[in-house]
Motif scaffolding. Sequence first.
Motif, PDB file in Angstrom:
ATOM      1  N   ASP A  95       0.839  -1.192   0.000  1.00 24.46           N
ATOM      2  CA  ASP A  95       0.000   0.000   0.000  1.00 24.46           C
ATOM      3  C   ASP A  95       0.875   1.244   0.000  1.00 24.46           C
ATOM      4  O   ASP A  95       2.005   1.230   0.514  1.00 24.46           O
ATOM      5  N   ASP A  96       0.354   2.315  -0.579  1.00 24.87           N
ATOM      6  CA  ASP A  96       1.083   3.584  -0.540  1.00 24.87           C
ATOM      7  C   ASP A  96       1.437   3.935   0.897  1.00 24.87           C
ATOM      8  O   ASP A  96       0.620   3.783   1.815  1.00 24.87           O
ATOM      9  N   LYS A 118       3.046   3.226  -7.433  1.00 28.72           N
ATOM     10  CA  LYS A 118       2.997   3.337  -5.976  1.00 28.72           C
ATOM     11  C   LYS A 118       3.855   4.504  -5.481  1.00 28.72           C
ATOM     12  O   LYS A 118       4.713   5.034  -6.191  1.00 28.72           O
ATOM     13  N   ARG A 119       3.591   4.881  -4.228  1.00 27.26           N
ATOM     14  CA  ARG A 119       4.439   5.865  -3.535  1.00 27.26           C
ATOM     15  C   ARG A 119       4.826   5.251  -2.188  1.00 27.26           C
ATOM     16  O   ARG A 119       4.074   5.337  -1.222  1.00 27.26           O
ATOM     17  N   MET A 120       5.985   4.634  -2.167  1.00 28.51           N
ATOM     18  CA  MET A 120       6.413   3.886  -0.996  1.00 28.51           C
ATOM     19  C   MET A 120       7.859   4.212  -0.664  1.00 28.51           C
ATOM     20  O   MET A 120       8.557   4.894  -1.414  1.00 28.51           O
ATOM     21  N   ASN A 139       8.483   6.452  -5.961  1.00 27.56           N
ATOM     22  CA  ASN A 139       8.872   5.841  -4.699  1.00 27.56           C
ATOM     23  C   ASN A 139      10.169   6.462  -4.172  1.00 27.56           C
ATOM     24  O   ASN A 139      11.031   6.893  -4.944  1.00 27.56           O
TER      25      ASN A 139
END
Length: 267
Positions: A95-96, A118-120, A139
């Motif tokens: 999940d982000d 995604k942004r992780m 990311n």
Amino acid sequence: MHEKERHRIILSAVQEKPVVTVQEMVELTDSSEATIRRDIAGLHVQKKLRRVRGGAESMHPPQFVGLAGRPFSVNETINIAQKRAIAMKAVELCDDGDAIIINGGTTTFQMVHPLATKRMQVFTNSFPIAEHLLKHSKNTIMLSGGAIYREQNIILSPFDNDVTRNFYAKRMFMGAQGLGPLGLMEADPLLIQAEQKLIDQADELVVLVDSSKFSKRSSLILCPLERISTVITDDGIDDKSARMLEAAGVDLIVTARTAQEESSVAG
């Protein structure tokens, strides 16, 4: 596998170690011994390798011997459809905002494409994974420190005081040389040392392996089955291996190849 592809894999393999045996080439290419011997003979005549008793060697043997195990360039061509499907399932667990660790490998490398959206926070010891995510995603990327091993495209450090100890992750994603009743197996002591440090920094360990890895064995155990939270594999897994994971309390996710992939394989 077509002759041109077999030759590419064979020539790549002989560049990575002093001598590659016929049996090793049979396993790499999923071909018969007779086919491999013909390939070696042909490449010997073309002066692309040197035929030796029981196998072949490079015309210009490598000066630096790297880690044990197959090189990245060879592994990335094997079971590619299964690896893509497995990697897609792995990213579905993310999940982000999550902090994750991705260990270097050809199956984990396939995670980079679905991770693009995604942004992780991603910590990795893989140079190609870091490079791809830097170029094609939003990311946040952290790299481990150490020496770059070109054959496996990973960064390893034998020291305890590297940046690994400063990163905590919800999950770690990794592949393996093999997976059996005693646990997760790897081929090189330095890999074991570096990967054990990474495992200690994550709550959950998610193992990405195609079904062929359940029949592979190594003399080095990375961790017991009980340390693994989830195994993601393809629908080629046999019932015995599935029961083994269930008995150890490991969650199993099985991917199915798409109709398009099945048609491609059949063709």
